[in-house]
Design an enzyme around this catalytic site. Sequence first.
Site, PDB file in Angstrom:
ATOM      1  N   SER A 121       4.928  67.532  11.968  1.00  0.00           N
ATOM      2  CA  SER A 121       3.999  68.601  11.720  1.00  0.00           C
ATOM      3  C   SER A 121       3.093  68.698  10.389  1.00  0.00           C
ATOM      4  CB  SER A 121       4.523  70.073  12.055  1.00  0.00           C
ATOM      5  OG  SER A 121       6.058  69.949  11.672  1.00  0.00           O
ATOM      6  N   HIS A 142       0.780  65.046  17.637  1.00  0.00           N
ATOM      7  CA  HIS A 142       1.729  66.132  17.167  1.00  0.00           C
ATOM      8  C   HIS A 142       1.478  67.323  18.437  1.00  0.00           C
ATOM      9  CE1 HIS A 142       1.872  70.026  14.752  1.00  0.00           C
ATOM     10  NE2 HIS A 142       3.074  69.511  15.113  1.00  0.00           N
ATOM     11  N   GLU A 154      -2.435  67.041  18.862  1.00  0.00           N
ATOM     12  CA  GLU A 154      -3.450  66.613  17.607  1.00  0.00           C
ATOM     13  C   GLU A 154      -3.152  65.301  17.536  1.00  0.00           C
ATOM     14  OE1 GLU A 154      -3.743  70.552  14.513  1.00  0.00           O
ATOM     15  OE2 GLU A 154      -1.613  69.323  14.822  1.00  0.00           O
ATOM     16  N   ASN A 192      -1.296  73.668  11.906  1.00  0.00           N
ATOM     17  CA  ASN A 192      -0.232  74.324  10.790  1.00  0.00           C
ATOM     18  C   ASN A 192      -0.940  74.472   9.625  1.00  0.00           C
ATOM     19  OD1 ASN A 192       2.089  74.026  12.626  1.00  0.00           O
ATOM     20  ND2 ASN A 192       2.606  72.135  11.900  1.00  0.00           N
TER      21      ASN A 192
HETATM   22  N1  CAA Z   1       9.828  75.509  27.907  1.00  0.00           N
HETATM   23  C1  CAA Z   1       9.239  75.064  29.011  1.00  0.00           C
HETATM   24  N2  CAA Z   1       8.313  75.956  29.690  1.00  0.00           N
HETATM   25  C2  CAA Z   1       8.466  77.261  29.104  1.00  0.00           C
HETATM   26  C3  CAA Z   1       9.159  77.467  27.946  1.00  0.00           C
HETATM   27  C4  CAA Z   1       9.986  76.578  27.348  1.00  0.00           C
HETATM   28  N3  CAA Z   1      10.724  76.702  26.274  1.00  0.00           N
HETATM   29  N4  CAA Z   1       9.126  78.865  27.435  1.00  0.00           N
HETATM   30  C5  CAA Z   1       7.917  79.522  28.372  1.00  0.00           C
HETATM   31  N5  CAA Z   1       7.586  78.211  29.193  1.00  0.00           N
HETATM   32  C6  CAA Z   1       6.966  78.632  30.583  1.00  0.00           C
HETATM   33  C7  CAA Z   1       7.376  79.483  31.439  1.00  0.00           C
HETATM   34  O1  CAA Z   1       8.333  78.787  32.513  1.00  0.00           O
HETATM   35  C8  CAA Z   1       6.324  79.943  32.052  1.00  0.00           C
HETATM   36  O2  CAA Z   1       5.497  79.134  32.776  1.00  0.00           O
HETATM   37  P1  CAA Z   1       4.771  79.448  34.483  1.00  0.00           P
HETATM   38  O3  CAA Z   1       3.566  80.276  33.808  1.00  0.00           O
HETATM   39  O4  CAA Z   1       4.337  78.042  34.985  1.00  0.00           O
HETATM   40  O5  CAA Z   1       5.672  80.450  35.148  1.00  0.00           O
HETATM   41  C9  CAA Z   1       5.232  80.178  30.973  1.00  0.00           C
HETATM   42  O6  CAA Z   1       5.718  79.187  29.949  1.00  0.00           O
HETATM   43  C10 CAA Z   1       5.078  81.605  30.311  1.00  0.00           C
HETATM   44  O7  CAA Z   1       6.325  82.020  29.943  1.00  0.00           O
HETATM   45  P2  CAA Z   1       7.208  83.377  29.988  1.00  0.00           P
HETATM   46  O8  CAA Z   1       6.500  83.859  31.111  1.00  0.00           O
HETATM   47  O9  CAA Z   1       8.577  83.303  30.032  1.00  0.00           O
HETATM   48  O10 CAA Z   1       6.772  83.760  28.501  1.00  0.00           O
HETATM   49  P3  CAA Z   1       5.449  84.303  27.787  1.00  0.00           P
HETATM   50  O11 CAA Z   1       4.278  84.353  28.919  1.00  0.00           O
HETATM   51  O12 CAA Z   1       5.914  85.227  26.863  1.00  0.00           O
HETATM   52  O13 CAA Z   1       5.047  82.917  27.153  1.00  0.00           O
HETATM   53  C11 CAA Z   1       5.042  81.436  25.396  1.00  0.00           C
HETATM   54  C12 CAA Z   1       5.829  82.355  26.237  1.00  0.00           C
HETATM   55  C13 CAA Z   1       4.211  79.961  26.173  1.00  0.00           C
HETATM   56  C14 CAA Z   1       5.985  80.833  24.506  1.00  0.00           C
HETATM   57  C15 CAA Z   1       3.994  82.157  24.468  1.00  0.00           C
HETATM   58  O14 CAA Z   1       4.419  83.119  24.016  1.00  0.00           O
HETATM   59  C16 CAA Z   1       3.173  81.406  23.802  1.00  0.00           C
HETATM   60  O15 CAA Z   1       2.139  80.870  24.264  1.00  0.00           O
HETATM   61  N6  CAA Z   1       3.590  81.496  22.509  1.00  0.00           N
HETATM   62  C17 CAA Z   1       2.829  81.023  21.358  1.00  0.00           C
HETATM   63  C18 CAA Z   1       3.610  79.665  21.027  1.00  0.00           C
HETATM   64  C19 CAA Z   1       2.864  79.087  19.834  1.00  0.00           C
HETATM   65  O16 CAA Z   1       2.118  79.540  18.995  1.00  0.00           O
HETATM   66  N7  CAA Z   1       3.176  77.543  19.718  1.00  0.00           N
HETATM   67  C20 CAA Z   1       2.819  76.753  18.516  1.00  0.00           C
HETATM   68  C21 CAA Z   1       3.897  77.044  17.454  1.00  0.00           C
HETATM   69  S1  CAA Z   1       3.219  75.892  16.118  1.00  0.00           S
HETATM   70  C22 CAA Z   1       3.813  74.668  16.655  1.00  0.00           C
HETATM   71  O17 CAA Z   1       4.484  74.013  17.629  1.00  0.00           O
HETATM   72  C23 CAA Z   1       3.702  73.252  15.708  1.00  0.00           C
HETATM   73  C24 CAA Z   1       4.728  73.007  14.456  1.00  0.00           C
HETATM   74  O18 CAA Z   1       4.425  71.804  14.224  1.00  0.00           O
HETATM   75  C25 CAA Z   1       5.359  74.005  13.807  1.00  0.00           C
END
Ligand code: CAA
Length: 502
Positions: A121, A142, A154, A192
């Site tokens: 990342s 990424h 990415e 990031n």
């Molecule tokens: N694995 C697989 N699927 C998942 C999951 C997981 N860990 N968590 C959630 N899901 C799926 C659910 O099954 C659901 O799917 P459907 O719509 O098909 O039914 C969908 O995602 C939505 O999940 P929830 O309803 O349980 O929960 P939510 O609506 O609150 O969404 C979330 C959860 C997708 C995590 C949402 O909160 C989100 O988009 N958060 C932001 C995440 C983010 O910013 N990620 C980037 C981080 S930075 C990074 O990763 C880079 C790095 O290098 C640090």
Amino acid sequence: MTRTFETVGVVGLGTMGAGIAEVFARAEMSVIGVEADEAALERGRGHLETSTARAVARDRMTAEQQSALLGRITVTTSREDLADADLVVEAIPEIMEFKRGLFADLDRVCKPSAVLATNTSSLSVTAIAATTSRPAQVVGMHFFNPAPVMRLVEVISTVVTGEGLAGEIAGLARRLGKTPVTVGDRAGFVVNRLLLGYLNHACGLLESGLASRDDIDAAMKLGLGLPMGPFALLDLIGLDTSYEVCEVLFRESRDRRHAPAPVLREFVTAGLLGRKTGRGFYSYADGTPTVPESGPRAPVSMVGIVGSGPEVARLVADLDAAGFKATVAERSDLTPVADADVVVALSDRPVVELAVRLPHPERLVGLHLVGDRVAEVASTVLTSEEVAVAVQDLVTVLTRTPVRCGDRAEMVVDALLYPYLNDAVRMLDSGYATAAEIDDAMRLGCGHPAGPFEMLDAIGLERVRDGLRALYAEYREPSFAPAPLLDQLVTAGVPGFRSYAR
Ligand code: CAA
């Protein structure tokens, strides 16, 4: 000749690696997952089963599709099993020494045509590529957590990446149902670099006592429509990863926004790494965090409002509908609100200067309405706790979520948002990525409802520029000074980034 990617290796089956393996298997490719030992392999299998079981439970996949998908993934502790892979994606911890060791090994094991990709990342893809005899076949790929859900990949090409390879990897990302954004090798890439500065800033506001964890998370989630507040997201990413990414960003940028907040170090040292260890900013063992009981509140029959314009008229109407009497004063003459039980000054700037002009300065708070769902309630050093609690209740009656904070420029939401937008303008101005690429990256990688340039256009460039000026005057933080490009666009009267495509 275009390569075909049918057999893909994934090294490291932690949260990210298992998610990446699932993404490839969903696209009907054969996946070889590699872990260091049997115990780690078992955990990796667990991640894959839990994630796909969730999809089955939500009727996104049948049980047959789940077993076919899992059947496409074989797991092993031997790297030698990657000999026939067309592509290997590395997803091991963010420690350069480990990555370099692994890539030297992959270079030895994998067939000469294989492409080696890192999911780092923040670390230098160029430095990783340099440990192999095939640097032209090494790229960054990424993914974002949770990998099966987030739609961005990415693609990072270095100065030595072979011609056309980044395009082929971008094509592969599309085959996986993702949107690629292809950029050069710079610490943190697009997402990031922008995201961690903002998350780290939220840690700084928490440490300064401006607002609580829950208030900051509620403010950003409900106020801006982000999928998660900064602390919930830090716990999802992992506090160790977040700390490491900040370290790497700081080493390259020397920008204090990236210097990891001490609270992150404290959590990491204590072994509280977020969701993966069951505790970080939140505790995941017993579910929802407890909300502290609030103390006695001041009785309210007359609400004084300081301000003018349509926002004031709406507030008076809302208070009236909720059964409260309201009286309004302009900032220039506070006499009409002098005897009110509580006085709310509609403002996104400090209001203590108004409090000292009242006979009861302890009755005044700042109130900043954010979107339709949040109201920031700013206590000055003179505000009594009973008054702050009473206004918090009032805000709830108005069907908004109150966010308690201190009396500081831009309070919480804008204080966190504007510097992030400013960082995006600086990134654009540096020529690293276009406004459309940056917007796509933040929307698809982090689930934001809009990218930073879409937000800038919606809020108005001048308002953001002025907000940044106020933040700079308050905190004297060099990175809060408006980016020269933003300043120039405002001066030139350019209405938004839509009319400044680059
Ligand atoms: N694995 C697989 N699927 C998942 C999951 C997981 N860990 N968590 C959630 N899901 C799926 C659910 O099954 C659901 O799917 P459907 O719509 O098909 O039914 C969908 O995602 C939505 O999940 P929830 O309803 O349980 O929960 P939510 O609506 O609150 O969404 C979330 C959860 C997708 C995590 C949402 O909160 C989100 O988009 N958060 C932001 C995440 C983010 O910013 N990620 C980037 C981080 S930075 C990074 O990763 C880079 C790095 O290098 C640090």
